[in-house]
Design an enzyme around this catalytic site. Structure first.
Site, PDB file in Angstrom:
ATOM      1  N   GLU A  50       0.820  -1.203   0.000  1.00 28.61           N
ATOM      2  CA  GLU A  50       0.000   0.000   0.000  1.00 28.61           C
ATOM      3  C   GLU A  50       0.862   1.264   0.000  1.00 28.61           C
ATOM      4  OE1 GLU A  50      -3.098   0.449  -0.539  1.00 28.61           O
ATOM      5  OE2 GLU A  50      -3.652  -1.658  -0.579  1.00 28.61           O
ATOM      6  N   TYR A 133      -6.359   6.748   4.242  1.00 29.60           N
ATOM      7  CA  TYR A 133      -6.573   5.709   3.219  1.00 29.60           C
ATOM      8  C   TYR A 133      -5.785   4.439   3.541  1.00 29.60           C
ATOM      9  CZ  TYR A 133      -5.705   2.744  -0.690  1.00 29.60           C
ATOM     10  OH  TYR A 133      -5.563   1.613  -1.453  1.00 29.60           O
ATOM     11  N   ASP A 151      -9.723   4.845  -2.789  1.00 31.66           N
ATOM     12  CA  ASP A 151      -8.623   5.310  -3.625  1.00 31.66           C
ATOM     13  C   ASP A 151      -9.205   5.895  -4.909  1.00 31.66           C
ATOM     14  OD1 ASP A 151      -9.422   3.118  -5.128  1.00 31.66           O
ATOM     15  OD2 ASP A 151      -7.398   2.266  -5.322  1.00 31.66           O
TER      16      ASP A 151
END
Length: 354
Positions: A50, A133, A151
């Site tokens: 990520e 996020y 996203d």
């Protein structure tokens, strides 16, 4: 047939059924079949992927991820790594503050919380370099928490699903609310990856494949014929252009002179060529007095907030040169152009073409 007034759980089930059949294979992902068989994702690999994927494509990240996890297979291994080695492996991925925060986070996890990542959104959010996020993505994918992951792919899917024409970034809170309504309590980790896969492979920025989309029936933008124009975005201001000079010096035995940039700022902590500041009219700043020759051509590179044009100057590194505290002499056998940031590698490529 589903519509937007249908039960959100039914729509989530439709998407999960599509994901079960069409999930993308990725080196950091535990696919739906493996997950159903009881295999759980490694939080370290989820976190690493990520962070790498922020503002970068899956295709660009894949090889970096494989190299990192081969060299540092656990968070403790990464925490024990030398800063310079990690920064060198990161070279080319850009946004180098991510690499510095990667090390900070690894060291906090390895030494401060027993080598294990927190399993909640709030706990993850406290770690260096992890924002809303990333915390939601790790909590969902690694720990199967019903967090809402938003996203760019999910923003596009939600804007089209609900035919929302208000522009990004201001409409993000609305899109997150719509995404939250569809996030299920069962299989939330698979669902988070499913909706991102949907945006990446079906609900693409250009020419969305609406005919094979599992949400084609409830999609308001498909019905209205507006899918291709969504999401709307607030126009960006033109990027300014800055100029600079870099100095490439090599000794007769192939030793290169490089300079480590300050930890803060662009390319922070990275090795690169000595050079001037980057502005409208940079003052020359050669690392030593010499008959510097300007290479034909120029280096052009674009950062997030500006374009950069670099002149490339070359000279022979004098014998017995004494570097200062920010400079390093790299023997020919240890020099790897691939470890340089992309803009610095472009300067090397220009030099090589002389």
């Amino acid at each position: 047939m589903r519509d937007l007034n249908s039960n959100s759980a039914a729509m989530s089930e439709d998407l999960l059924a599509w994901y079960d059949a069409h999930a993308r294979g990725m080196p950091w992902r535990v696919g739906p079949a493996a997950r159903a068989a009881g295999i759980r994702p490694d939080p370290y690999r989820v976190w690493l992927s990520e962070v790498m994927l922020q503002q970068t494509t899956v295709a660009a990240v894949r090889d970096y991820f494989l190299r990192f996890t081969s060299r540092w297979p656990t968070v403790s291994d990464l925490a024990a790594a030398k800063d310079a080695e990690v920064m060198a492996e990161w070279a080319g991925l850009g946004y180098y503050a991510r690499a510095r925060n990667l090390l900070k986070c690894a060291r906090v996890v390895a030494s401060g919380i027993s080598g294990e990542f927190p399993d909640s959104y709030d706990g993850l959010l406290k770690l260096p370099g992890i924002g809303p996020y990333t915390a939601a993505a790790i909590a969902s994918i690694a720990f199967n928490r019903p967090e809402t992951v938003l996203d760019g792919n999910v923003e596009r899917v939600m804007a089209r699903l609900h035919d929302i024409h208000d522009p990004l970034p201001g409409v993000k809170p609305v899109l997150k609310e719509r995404a939250a309504e569809l996030t299920p309590s069962q299989r939330p980790g698979d669902y988070a990856q499913a909706v991102m896969d949907l945006g990446a492979t079906i609900c693409t920025p250009r020419n969305p494949a609406c005919g094979i989309c599992p949400w084609r029936d409830p999609c308001a933008a498909r019905s209205a014929g507006t899918a291709a124009e969504l999401p709307k975005k607030t126009p960006k201001k033109p990027k300014p252009t800055r100029n600079g000079v870099v100095y490439l010096a090599k000794s007769a035995d192939g030793t290169w002179l490089l300079e480590r940039r300050p930890d803060k700022g662009l390319l922070g902590g990275m090795l690169g060529w000595p050079g001037s500041e980057w502005n409208d009219a940079p003052d020359p700043n050669p690392p030593f007095e010499a008959d510097w020759q300007e290479a034909d051509g120029e280096v052009r590179h674009t950062f997030t907030h500006f374009h950069l044009i670099l002149r490339v100057m070359t000279a022979e590194l004098p014998e017995g040169f004494n570097q200062n505290s920010t400079q390093e002499l790299i023997p020919h056998r240890d020099f790897r152009a691939a470890s340089l940031p992309t803009v610095m590698r472009k300067a090397f490529d220009l030099y090589q073409g002389l």
